[in-house]
Write a protein that holds these residues in place. Structure first.
Motif, PDB file in Angstrom:
ATOM      1  N   UNK A 186       7.330 -56.493 -26.693  1.00  0.00           N
ATOM      2  CA  UNK A 186       8.301 -57.513 -26.325  1.00  0.00           C
ATOM      3  C   UNK A 186       9.255 -57.005 -25.245  1.00  0.00           C
ATOM      4  N   UNK A 187       9.668 -55.733 -25.343  1.00  0.00           N
ATOM      5  CA  UNK A 187      10.561 -55.176 -24.326  1.00  0.00           C
ATOM      6  C   UNK A 187       9.862 -55.065 -22.978  1.00  0.00           C
ATOM      7  N   UNK A 188       8.577 -54.623 -22.990  1.00  0.00           N
ATOM      8  CA  UNK A 188       7.835 -54.561 -21.734  1.00  0.00           C
ATOM      9  C   UNK A 188       7.614 -55.929 -21.131  1.00  0.00           C
ATOM     10  N   UNK A 241       9.749 -48.142 -23.512  1.00  0.00           N
ATOM     11  CA  UNK A 241      10.174 -46.926 -24.203  1.00  0.00           C
ATOM     12  C   UNK A 241      11.444 -47.181 -25.013  1.00  0.00           C
ATOM     13  N   UNK A 242      12.361 -47.973 -24.459  1.00  0.00           N
ATOM     14  CA  UNK A 242      13.576 -48.321 -25.207  1.00  0.00           C
ATOM     15  C   UNK A 242      13.224 -49.127 -26.461  1.00  0.00           C
ATOM     16  N   UNK A 243      12.252 -50.048 -26.348  1.00  0.00           N
ATOM     17  CA  UNK A 243      11.800 -50.791 -27.520  1.00  0.00           C
ATOM     18  C   UNK A 243      11.160 -49.890 -28.556  1.00  0.00           C
ATOM     19  N   UNK A 244      10.414 -48.860 -28.103  1.00  0.00           N
ATOM     20  CA  UNK A 244       9.798 -47.909 -29.025  1.00  0.00           C
ATOM     21  C   UNK A 244      10.860 -47.110 -29.784  1.00  0.00           C
ATOM     22  N   UNK A 245      11.882 -46.658 -29.067  1.00  0.00           N
ATOM     23  CA  UNK A 245      12.974 -45.915 -29.712  1.00  0.00           C
ATOM     24  C   UNK A 245      13.699 -46.808 -30.719  1.00  0.00           C
ATOM     25  N   UNK A 246      13.917 -48.069 -30.333  1.00  0.00           N
ATOM     26  CA  UNK A 246      14.579 -49.012 -31.245  1.00  0.00           C
ATOM     27  C   UNK A 246      13.736 -49.252 -32.490  1.00  0.00           C
ATOM     28  N   UNK A 272       4.528 -52.590 -37.685  1.00  0.00           N
ATOM     29  CA  UNK A 272       4.621 -53.849 -36.924  1.00  0.00           C
ATOM     30  C   UNK A 272       5.697 -53.746 -35.854  1.00  0.00           C
ATOM     31  N   UNK A 273       6.831 -53.156 -36.205  1.00  0.00           N
ATOM     32  CA  UNK A 273       7.900 -52.992 -35.219  1.00  0.00           C
ATOM     33  C   UNK A 273       7.470 -52.050 -34.092  1.00  0.00           C
ATOM     34  N   UNK A 274       6.700 -51.015 -34.431  1.00  0.00           N
ATOM     35  CA  UNK A 274       6.221 -50.092 -33.396  1.00  0.00           C
ATOM     36  C   UNK A 274       5.290 -50.771 -32.400  1.00  0.00           C
ATOM     37  N   UNK A 275       4.644 -51.847 -32.834  1.00  0.00           N
ATOM     38  CA  UNK A 275       3.763 -52.586 -31.924  1.00  0.00           C
ATOM     39  C   UNK A 275       4.513 -53.704 -31.215  1.00  0.00           C
ATOM     40  N   UNK A 276       5.361 -54.435 -31.977  1.00  0.00           N
ATOM     41  CA  UNK A 276       5.962 -55.652 -31.442  1.00  0.00           C
ATOM     42  C   UNK A 276       7.110 -55.355 -30.484  1.00  0.00           C
TER      43      UNK A 276
END
Length: 309
Positions: A118-120, A138-143, A110-114
């Motif tokens: 949300x960051x984009x 990409x920063x949201x994906x790393x987070x 869920x975090x990998x999707x959300x």
């Protein structure tokens, strides 16, 4: 205004998920307590009328079976070594929010999707360029990749810190109980009754496992795995070795208590020796510049006024 609404929406959504999980956990604990005292039928009579209607609502009938089926299918696809590794990490972290390995993996997905979405979206709200929005995603994906593991490591470190603080008192109580003539299992029961905390909870689980049929060696090894502390590892190894060789348990615990207190004293001295080095950085960065401005400022101003004439 748009930024504030976006942040408020994310905050309220996370808070709603937390409240929903806490309410479900408290409801389950209340029902287990009533079932333990023989009041299951009374709980059914006293249950709010709106609760049955909420569970029998159309949304619940549609989504709840799908969610259960998703969890079952995901649990079947989860490999056993990976599940055991996640289970150990959750136990070391104290099983936050009563998560199972399946729940943890679903949370990661869920975090990998959300988070990237949300960051984009936030980059789009800020009217960044396409490259900037992609970078935010990409920063949201790393987070999303780092955040769950970091949270578990943080919780495990916090539990180890509390356990290390409780260890000398626990050892003293075990030693006194054994000197009074109690067996090791009875001493653990006395410890559980008299103290609360991380170590007391782990020894409670250890005692329950012993009562369910596991050997004392396996149960204590489980405590050692769930709390990766050097002091606790040495203590449990000493207890198991004393039990194997027939050495007096009181002597072993008294020696371990003295060693633990000596190590705590050494850690305190080490932190005291590190304090001047840690104080040096804020001293140089914040205090010295202000001091130089106060002392040399008037002289510099006078120097400038003199040469300007």
């Amino acid at each position: 205004m748009l930024y504030a609404a976006f942040c408020l929406t994310i905050t309220l959504s996370l808070y709603g998920l937390y409240v929903l999980r806490e309410e479900r956990s408290s409801r389950l604990k209340r029902r287990l307590t009533l079932a333990h005292i023989g009041g299951v039928t009374e709980e059914k009579e006293q249950a709010p009328a709106g609760e049955g209607r909420a569970e029998a609502s159309l949304l619940g009938r549609l989504l709840l079976p799908k969610w259960r089926e998703l969890r079952r299918s995901f649990s079947r696809r989860l490999q056993e070594p990976k599940e055991a590794s996640i289970e150990l990490k959750l136990l070391q972290a104290g099983r936050p929010f009563n998560m199972t390995p399946v729940d943890y993996r679903l949370l990661q997905l869920v975090l990998l999707v959300v988070l990237p979405g949300a960051a984009g979206l936030y980059g789009y709200v800020l009217q960044l360029s396409i490259a900037g929005s992609v970078l935010m995603g990409f920063a949201g994906l790393v987070l999303a990749l780092v955040l769950p593991g970091y949270y578990l490591r943080l919780k495990a470190k916090s539990r180890c810190k509390f356990a290390l603080r409780e260890l000398p008192d626990v050892l003293d109580l075990l030693t006194v109980s054994l000197e009074a003539g109690l067996g090791f299992d009875a001493a653990l029961s006395k410890l559980i009754a008299k103290k609360d905390g991380v170590l007391a909870g782990e020894f409670r689980r250890c005692l329950e496992e012993i009562r369910l049929g596991r050997t004392r060696r396996e149960s204590l090894a489980g405590v050692r795995d769930r709390l990766p502390l050097d002091e606790l590892r040495v203590l449990i190894s000493s207890i198991l070795q004393a039990e194997k060789l027939g050495i007096g348990m009181v002597t072993v615990l008294r020696v371990q208590s003295q060693e633990v207190r000596e190590r705590r004293k050494q850690r305190a001295e080490e932190e005291a020796m590190k304090a001047p080095i840690k104080m040096l950085f804020p001293l140089v960065l914040f205090i010295f510049p202000s001091l130089f401005i106060v002392l040399l400022g008037p002289a510099v101003i006078q120097f400038i006024e003199t040469f300007s004439k």
